[in-house]
Scaffold this active site. Structure first.
Site, mmCIF file in Angstrom:
data_model
loop_
_atom_site.group_PDB
_atom_site.id
_atom_site.type_symbol
_atom_site.label_atom_id
_atom_site.label_comp_id
_atom_site.label_asym_id
_atom_site.label_seq_id
_atom_site.Cartn_x
_atom_site.Cartn_y
_atom_site.Cartn_z
ATOM 1 N N GLY A 1 21.760 -44.725 -90.880
ATOM 2 C CA GLY A 1 21.898 -43.386 -90.335
ATOM 3 C C GLY A 1 22.215 -42.330 -91.383
ATOM 4 N N TYR A 2 22.228 -42.737 -92.643
ATOM 5 C CA TYR A 2 22.478 -41.796 -93.732
ATOM 6 C C TYR A 2 21.145 -41.233 -94.231
ATOM 7 C CZ TYR A 2 27.020 -44.229 -94.285
ATOM 8 O OH TYR A 2 28.254 -44.777 -94.096
ATOM 9 N N THR B 1 16.356 -40.407 -92.660
ATOM 10 C CA THR B 1 17.535 -41.277 -92.661
ATOM 11 C C THR B 1 17.132 -42.738 -92.820
ATOM 12 O OG1 THR B 1 17.564 -41.472 -90.245
ATOM 13 C CG2 THR B 1 18.820 -39.663 -91.218
ATOM 14 N N ASP B 2 18.089 -43.531 -93.259
ATOM 15 C CA ASP B 2 17.859 -44.962 -93.419
ATOM 16 C C ASP B 2 18.443 -45.716 -92.219
ATOM 17 O OD1 ASP B 2 20.620 -45.079 -93.860
ATOM 18 O OD2 ASP B 2 20.424 -45.299 -96.031
ATOM 19 N N GLN B 3 18.448 -47.018 -92.272
ATOM 20 C CA GLN B 3 18.915 -47.845 -91.169
ATOM 21 C C GLN B 3 20.394 -47.609 -90.853
ATOM 22 O OE1 GLN B 3 18.219 -52.007 -91.772
ATOM 23 N NE2 GLN B 3 18.663 -52.552 -89.659
#
Length: 161
Positions: free
Chosen positions: A19-20, A15-17
């Site tokens: 949350g995806y 995930t990225d920052q």
């Protein structure tokens, strides 16, 4: 048509920052599903490569509809809607969450190549044989094959007067 589902749990590192799931991870999800689908058919990438044939990606497309998030259990669905043709095979994908919401769609166009020369080669006959039972006569025409003419085509309306 052939269809296969693979389940993947989203890990925190994917995930990225926000949350995806980071967009670059979808290609890996497609690869996991493609490898498992081949395994279910009795086709081994490892054996294919040992025989001197590789399958690099010729094209990839991904369309994001909704985000996948950490700890989601994803269903990655592979669809072979048309038989392999020449040296190419088109895999289509759909990714769903546990609520069966469509999150992502995509495809990869894979090309069978000689590992010695890097040039395209015909799809191995054993792979063709394992895929053939999943396609009807109407589905055996690939994307570049013109449609069959009807046996008794109707006369154009102008000639019926």
């Amino acid at each position: 048509m052939y269809q296969s589902d693979t389940h993947i749990r989203v890990r925190y590192a994917e995930t990225d920052q926000m949350g995806y799931v980071y967009h670059g991870n979808y290609a890996a999800y497609f690869e996991v599903c493609r490898t498992e689908a081949f395994r279910q058919l009795g086709i081994s990438y490892k054996d294919l490569e040992a025989d001197g044939v590789g399958m690099p990606v010729g094209e990839i497309r991904t369309r994001f509809r909704r985000p996948a998030r950490y700890d989601d259990l994803l269903t990655v669905r592979l669809l072979l809607k048309q038989p392999a043709e020449g040296s190419r095979i088109l895999f289509e994908y759909e990714i769903y969450n546990e609520a069966q919401e469509l999150l992502t769609e995509g495809h990869t166009l894979m090309v069978f190549v000689s590992m010695a020369t890097g040039r395209p080669v015909a799809i191995p006959s054993d792979i063709q044989a394992k895929l053939a039972p999943y396609f009807t006569d109407d589905e055996t025409a690939g994307p570049l094959t013109p449609p069959k003419a009807p046996v008794n085509p109707p006369a154009p309306a102008a000639f019926l007067k």
